[in-house]
Design a protein around this motif. Structure first.
Motif, PDB file in Angstrom:
ATOM      1  N   GLY A   1      63.254  31.540  48.424  1.00  0.00           N
ATOM      2  CA  GLY A   1      64.195  31.497  49.538  1.00  0.00           C
ATOM      3  C   GLY A   1      63.500  31.286  50.871  1.00  0.00           C
ATOM      4  N   GLU A   2      62.366  31.964  51.053  1.00  0.00           N
ATOM      5  CA  GLU A   2      61.614  31.797  52.303  1.00  0.00           C
ATOM      6  C   GLU A   2      61.105  30.362  52.444  1.00  0.00           C
ATOM      7  N   LEU A   3      60.616  29.801  51.359  1.00  0.00           N
ATOM      8  CA  LEU A   3      60.105  28.441  51.393  1.00  0.00           C
ATOM      9  C   LEU A   3      61.245  27.441  51.618  1.00  0.00           C
ATOM     10  N   ALA A   4      62.385  27.654  50.965  1.00  0.00           N
ATOM     11  CA  ALA A   4      63.534  26.764  51.152  1.00  0.00           C
ATOM     12  C   ALA A   4      64.011  26.782  52.593  1.00  0.00           C
ATOM     13  N   SER A   5      63.978  27.957  53.219  1.00  0.00           N
ATOM     14  CA  SER A   5      64.387  28.068  54.625  1.00  0.00           C
ATOM     15  C   SER A   5      63.442  27.281  55.534  1.00  0.00           C
TER      16      SER A   5
ATOM     17  N   ALA B   1      63.199  19.115  46.994  1.00  0.00           N
ATOM     18  CA  ALA B   1      62.407  20.334  46.790  1.00  0.00           C
ATOM     19  C   ALA B   1      63.192  21.565  47.247  1.00  0.00           C
ATOM     20  N   LYS B   2      63.868  21.446  48.378  1.00  0.00           N
ATOM     21  CA  LYS B   2      64.657  22.577  48.884  1.00  0.00           C
ATOM     22  C   LYS B   2      65.776  22.943  47.916  1.00  0.00           C
ATOM     23  N   ASP B   3      66.424  21.921  47.342  1.00  0.00           N
ATOM     24  CA  ASP B   3      67.512  22.191  46.398  1.00  0.00           C
ATOM     25  C   ASP B   3      66.996  22.940  45.166  1.00  0.00           C
ATOM     26  N   TRP B   4      65.829  22.551  44.654  1.00  0.00           N
ATOM     27  CA  TRP B   4      65.270  23.239  43.482  1.00  0.00           C
ATOM     28  C   TRP B   4      64.882  24.679  43.810  1.00  0.00           C
ATOM     29  N   LEU B   5      64.555  24.949  45.063  1.00  0.00           N
ATOM     30  CA  LEU B   5      64.131  26.297  45.462  1.00  0.00           C
ATOM     31  C   LEU B   5      65.303  27.204  45.833  1.00  0.00           C
ATOM     32  N   THR B   6      66.499  26.625  45.924  1.00  0.00           N
ATOM     33  CA  THR B   6      67.676  27.395  46.329  1.00  0.00           C
ATOM     34  C   THR B   6      68.392  27.946  45.088  1.00  0.00           C
ATOM     35  N   VAL B   7      68.371  29.254  44.943  1.00  0.00           N
ATOM     36  CA  VAL B   7      68.972  29.911  43.778  1.00  0.00           C
ATOM     37  C   VAL B   7      69.843  31.071  44.270  1.00  0.00           C
ATOM     38  N   GLU B   8      71.053  31.129  43.761  1.00  0.00           N
ATOM     39  CA  GLU B   8      71.933  32.243  44.098  1.00  0.00           C
ATOM     40  C   GLU B   8      71.362  33.534  43.504  1.00  0.00           C
ATOM     41  N   ALA B   9      71.254  34.563  44.340  1.00  0.00           N
ATOM     42  CA  ALA B   9      70.616  35.810  43.913  1.00  0.00           C
ATOM     43  C   ALA B   9      71.334  36.459  42.729  1.00  0.00           C
ATOM     44  N   ARG B  10      72.642  36.267  42.608  1.00  0.00           N
ATOM     45  CA  ARG B  10      73.404  36.916  41.537  1.00  0.00           C
ATOM     46  C   ARG B  10      73.697  35.978  40.367  1.00  0.00           C
ATOM     47  N   SER B  11      73.107  34.792  40.395  1.00  0.00           N
ATOM     48  CA  SER B  11      73.360  33.844  39.316  1.00  0.00           C
ATOM     49  C   SER B  11      72.540  34.209  38.075  1.00  0.00           C
ATOM     50  N   ARG B  12      72.882  33.581  36.965  1.00  0.00           N
ATOM     51  CA  ARG B  12      72.156  33.838  35.725  1.00  0.00           C
ATOM     52  C   ARG B  12      70.701  33.392  35.848  1.00  0.00           C
ATOM     53  N   GLU B  13      70.482  32.303  36.569  1.00  0.00           N
ATOM     54  CA  GLU B  13      69.127  31.779  36.733  1.00  0.00           C
ATOM     55  C   GLU B  13      68.203  32.775  37.429  1.00  0.00           C
ATOM     56  N   ALA B  14      68.773  33.592  38.307  1.00  0.00           N
ATOM     57  CA  ALA B  14      67.963  34.500  39.117  1.00  0.00           C
ATOM     58  C   ALA B  14      67.207  35.518  38.279  1.00  0.00           C
ATOM     59  N   SER B  15      67.613  35.724  37.054  1.00  0.00           N
ATOM     60  CA  SER B  15      66.926  36.698  36.201  1.00  0.00           C
ATOM     61  C   SER B  15      66.235  36.035  35.012  1.00  0.00           C
ATOM     62  N   ASP B  16      66.230  34.685  34.996  1.00  0.00           N
ATOM     63  CA  ASP B  16      65.617  33.956  33.891  1.00  0.00           C
ATOM     64  C   ASP B  16      64.310  33.332  34.373  1.00  0.00           C
ATOM     65  N   LEU B  17      63.192  33.942  33.974  1.00  0.00           N
ATOM     66  CA  LEU B  17      61.896  33.465  34.461  1.00  0.00           C
ATOM     67  C   LEU B  17      61.582  32.047  33.996  1.00  0.00           C
ATOM     68  N   ILE B  18      62.044  31.659  32.833  1.00  0.00           N
ATOM     69  CA  ILE B  18      61.779  30.301  32.341  1.00  0.00           C
ATOM     70  C   ILE B  18      62.456  29.274  33.248  1.00  0.00           C
ATOM     71  N   LEU B  19      63.706  29.533  33.621  1.00  0.00           N
ATOM     72  CA  LEU B  19      64.429  28.616  34.492  1.00  0.00           C
ATOM     73  C   LEU B  19      63.830  28.597  35.900  1.00  0.00           C
ATOM     74  N   LEU B  20      63.424  29.763  36.382  1.00  0.00           N
ATOM     75  CA  LEU B  20      62.804  29.825  37.709  1.00  0.00           C
ATOM     76  C   LEU B  20      61.481  29.055  37.727  1.00  0.00           C
ATOM     77  N   ALA B  21      60.694  29.224  36.672  1.00  0.00           N
ATOM     78  CA  ALA B  21      59.421  28.508  36.593  1.00  0.00           C
ATOM     79  C   ALA B  21      59.649  26.996  36.563  1.00  0.00           C
ATOM     80  N   GLU B  22      60.699  26.559  35.863  1.00  0.00           N
ATOM     81  CA  GLU B  22      61.014  25.127  35.810  1.00  0.00           C
ATOM     82  C   GLU B  22      61.445  24.619  37.186  1.00  0.00           C
ATOM     83  N   ARG B  23      62.225  25.420  37.902  1.00  0.00           N
ATOM     84  CA  ARG B  23      62.623  25.034  39.256  1.00  0.00           C
ATOM     85  C   ARG B  23      61.394  24.892  40.164  1.00  0.00           C
TER      86      ARG B  23
END
Length: 439
Positions: free
Chosen positions: A196-200, A385-407
């Motif tokens: 989030g900090e990097l996306a900002s 790059a900003k779009d890939w770094l933007t993740v909703e904090a309460r989304s399913r992706e936010a707790s999936d390390l595999i998806l976060l690593a891919e982003r």
């Protein structure tokens, strides 16, 4: 595969005081020996007699030898500093052309080799292209910052931070059973925070003006009703009879554009057809439609009509024009009081004030001192790059390390495209084709 050795005149076209011929490639040293009879000490200018293959004298010149890879192109490089007459340069180029393994360089080929050999990255090459094309002070400053690596250093910092985040994700995914590795939700939360900090930060860069605005010039549109003094104003600004001035309404029927530089800022001034609802024929209506489109696309609008009729525009200067005509008229004086400035292009009244107001407005649209603007290609990569770094904090992706690593991986790939580390082959020919021969 070993590249050809190339040569070209890298200074201005003769006649000139000095003509610099540059030779780059594996046979650069042999070419220098062929003409000068020896290879001088590296990076030291030496006076030498240059001769062609038959022993005929060519010139008495300074020669320099730069062994690769620590050179401008990353290859062996030689320079001949000749007397800059046409005949001298032509004779030396002809002598080089018959040496086996040498050929004349294509446009931008020296800079392309510097890029391919890692001496500069793609963002720096684009900055150099803009620097060569710069005609105004603002263009020079912007291009110099790009060519000097301003954007590249920012990208390098973002990539380092991405690598740190990716390392945390990989450590959790591969070594979660180790006692000294963070586990579970705390790692994901740290990743989301860092992303989030990097996306900002990327978003702040995307909010800056585009580099094309500086290169092509800000659009300054002069608009208003018929006979408001628009054509007289653009003629005064251009200091030539650019537009026909006539008391007949509807004389200007198309957008008339001229490039101008004010205080080193490139601008494109446009005179437009008078805006009116009644009395216009079909041809004039086409001009009015084009005028309205120009007003909507303007970076700065100079409005010469009634102040309360000015179009809604972020940067609109409402001008009480033709002051030499209405001075002493109480109604006109009252209307002028609501304008941003009073002007008479015919007498010169207020022209200095208008100049300063346009420049002040323009500076709000340009990067601040020390900031770099991004080209459209770079902005697109940064936005991705900003779009890939933007993740909703309460989304399913936010707790999936595999998806976060891919982003994180995809964001890094988008940043790589800015500096040319990945996916740039399709635009290299277009970029380096903008350079002159010898660069």
């Amino acid at each position: 595969m070993e590249r050809d050795t190339i040569f070209a005149l890298s200074s201005g076209m003769p006649p000139a005081a000095i003509g610099v011929v540059r030779i780059s490639g594996p046979a650069a040293g042999e070419a220098l020996r062929s003409l000068a009879g020896r290879l001088p000490e590296a990076r030291r200018a030496v006076l030498a007699e240059l001769c062609d293959g038959t022993g005929g004298a060519l010139d008495r010149a300074l020669i320099l030898w730069f062994p690769g890879p620590a050179t401008a192109t990353g290859e062996d490089l030689a320079e001949l500093h000749l007397h800059g007459g046409r005949a001298v340069v032509a004779a030396v180029e002809a002598a080089l052309a018959v040496i086996p393994g040498l050929r004349r360089a294509e446009a931008g080929e020296f800079t392309r080799r510097a890029f391919l050999n890692g001496r500069i990255d793609l963002a720096e090459a684009e900055g150099l292209a803009d620097l060569l094309a710069a005609e105004t002070e603002s263009q020079r400053v912007q291009a110099l910052g790009m060519a000097s690596g301003h954007v590249s250093r920012a990208v390098e910092d973002w990539q380092d931070r991405l690598l740190g985040l990716m390392a945390g994700a990989e450590a959790e995914l591969n070594f979660a059973d180790e006692d000294d590795v963070e586990v579970g939700e705390s790692v994901a939360q740290r990743l989301i925070l860092g992303m989030g900090e990097l996306a900002s930060e990327l978003d702040n860069w995307l909010a800056r003006p585009a580099a094309e605005v500086i290169a092509e010039g800000l659009s300054v549109v002069i608009a208003g009703p018929p006979n408001a003094g628009k054509s007289t104003l653009i003629n005064s600004l251009a200091r030539r009879e650019l537009a026909i001035v006539s008391p007949v309404a509807g004389t200007t029927r198309d957008v008339i554009e001229t490039p101008l530089a004010l205080d080193g800022i490139a601008m494109r001034f446009s005179d437009t057809a008078g805006l009116r609802a009644d009395g216009a024929d079909d041809i004039e209506m086409i001009g009015i439609d084009r005028a309205k489109a120009a007003v909507e696309a303007a970076d700065i609008l100079l409005w010469l009509g009634a102040p309360d009729a000015a179009p809604s525009h972020a940067l609109c200067l409402r001008i009480a024009a033709q002051a030499d005509h209405w001075r002493g008229d109480p109604d006109a004086e009252a209307a002028a009081a609501s304008c941003d400035l009073i002007l008479s292009a015919a007498t010169g009244e207020g022209m200095d004030t208008l100049h300063a107001a346009i420049v002040a407005a323009a500076r709000t649209l340009l990067p601040r001192e020390g900031e770099a603007a991004l080209r459209q290609r770079q902005r697109a990569a940064l936005a991705e790059a900003k779009d890939w770094l933007t993740v909703e904090a309460r989304s399913r992706e936010a707790s999936d390390l595999i998806l976060l690593a891919e982003r994180l991986r995809l964001a890094g790939g988008a940043l790589d495209r800015i500096t040319g580390r990945a996916g740039v082959e399709d635009m290299l020919d277009t970029l380096f084709g903008r350079f002159c021969i010898g660069k």
